[in-house]
Design an enzyme around this catalytic site. Structure first.
Site, mmCIF file in Angstrom:
data_model
loop_
_atom_site.group_PDB
_atom_site.id
_atom_site.type_symbol
_atom_site.label_atom_id
_atom_site.label_comp_id
_atom_site.label_asym_id
_atom_site.label_seq_id
_atom_site.Cartn_x
_atom_site.Cartn_y
_atom_site.Cartn_z
ATOM 1 C CG HIS A 1 -6.303 5.942 4.591
ATOM 2 N ND1 HIS A 1 -6.571 5.328 3.393
ATOM 3 C CD2 HIS A 1 -7.506 6.195 5.163
ATOM 4 C CE1 HIS A 1 -7.886 5.228 3.237
ATOM 5 N NE2 HIS A 1 -8.467 5.758 4.299
ATOM 6 C CG ASP B 1 -1.944 1.135 1.152
ATOM 7 O OD1 ASP B 1 -2.818 1.077 0.272
ATOM 8 O OD2 ASP B 1 -1.865 2.074 1.968
#
Length: 240
Positions: free
Chosen positions: A154, A8
Site C-alpha cells: 500500500h 488516500d
C-alpha cells in the site's frame, strides 16, 4: 468546473482515537472527473512507533520516517492543494478520522474538521453497484481491468491514482485524456506541493457480451422485422 481530490493515507495503525498517527498522504486532482496530472504527496514523522501490522501493509519503517516533517509542518501545503476540491476517498471514515485527529492536534491553528457528508465515499458506491461482491481496491481493479501490478505494498499516492481510475469506472467509465484540459487548468496552485504525474490514458470500450448473447440478441432484432420502431434508431448492421 467540478474539482475533486482523490485522497488516500497510510498510518501507524488503525486507531486514530487510540493514538495512531498519519505517516503518508497522497492525493490527485480531477477536473470534471478528468485527471489533470497534478498530485500531492508527503510523508510525516508520527513521533511514535509504527505497529508491526501496519508496517506489513505499507512497509514504512520508523527509521525511514524519522527525518520526515511532522504533520504541523506540511498541513499548510495540504490545505492549499485541497482548497475548494471535493474529497473522494475509499472507506472515508478511516481517512477522515485520521485527518480530523491530526487537525485537532494543531490546537488553536486547527482548520475546520472534514464532514463525512461532504466526502464522496467510493466504498458504499461500489457496494451499491456490486452487492455481495468484494469491493476492496484490488478487487475493483480486477473487475474493471485496471492495472495494479505496481501495488506490491500500500502507498498513499499510488493508491490515490488507482482509486481515481476506479472512481471514474464507478461513475460509468467517462474517462478522458488530459488533452481536453488547457494548460491554465492543469497548472499547479501557487504555494502547493503539487507534482506532475503522467495522466491516465483512456482505455477502449470492451464489450461485455459473450458470442452466445450477441447471437441471441441479433436473432431477436431480426425477429422484429424491418418495420420495427427500433430500426429508426439503430441500423441493421450497427453494433450493440
Amino acid at each position: 468546473m467540478l474539482r475533486e481530490i482523490v485522497l488516500d493515507t497510510e498510518t501507524t495503525g488503525t486507531e486514530a482515537k487510540g493514538g495512531d498517527r498519519l505517516i503518508e498522504i497522497g492525493a490527485v486532482e480531477l477536473l470534471n472527473h478528468i485527471p489533470t496530472g497534478r498530485s500531492f504527496h508527503r510523508y510525516c514523522n508520527p513521533q511514535r512507533a509504527v505497529s508491526e501490522g501496519a508496517f506489513n501493509v505499507h512497509g514504512l519503517s520508523d527509521a525511514f520516517l524519522s527525518d520526515k516533517p511532522v504533520f504541523a509542518e506540511i498541513v499548510g501545503e495540504l490545505l492549499a492543494f485541497l482548497a475548494d476540491g471535493r474529497l473522494v476517498i475509499h472507506n472515508a471514515p478511516f481517512d477522515v478520522g485520521f485527518l480530523n485527529m491530526e487537525y485537532a492536534r494543531l490546537g488553536a491553528n486547527a482548520p475546520p474538521p472534514i464532514r463525512l457528508e461532504d466526502v464522496v465515499d467510493t466504498l458504499p458506491m461500489a457496494r451499491r453497484k456490486h452487492p455481495g461482491a468484494a469491493n476492496n481496491l484490488d478487487a475493483l481493479c480486477s473487475r474493471y481491468g485496471i492495472d495494479n501490478t505496481r501495488r506490491t505494498k500500500h502507498g498513499a499516492l499510488l493508491d490515490a491514482q488507482i482509486l481515481a481510475e476506479v472512481y471514474v469506472e464507478l461513475l460509468g467509465g467517462k474517462q478522458t485524456s488530459l488533452g481536453l484540459l488547457d494548460a491554465e487548468q492543469a497548472a499547479p496552485v501557487a504555494g502547493s506541493s503539487a507534482q506532475a504525474v503522467a495522466p491516465v490514458a483512456p482505455r477502449p470500450y470492451r464489450s461485455r457480451l459473450t458470442d452466445a448473447e450477441r447471437a441471441r440478441h441479433d436473432g431477436f432484432r431480426a425477429s422484429l422485422g424491418p418495420a420495427a420502431i427500433w430500426a429508426d434508431y439503430i441500423g441493421a448492421d450497427d453494433p450493440v
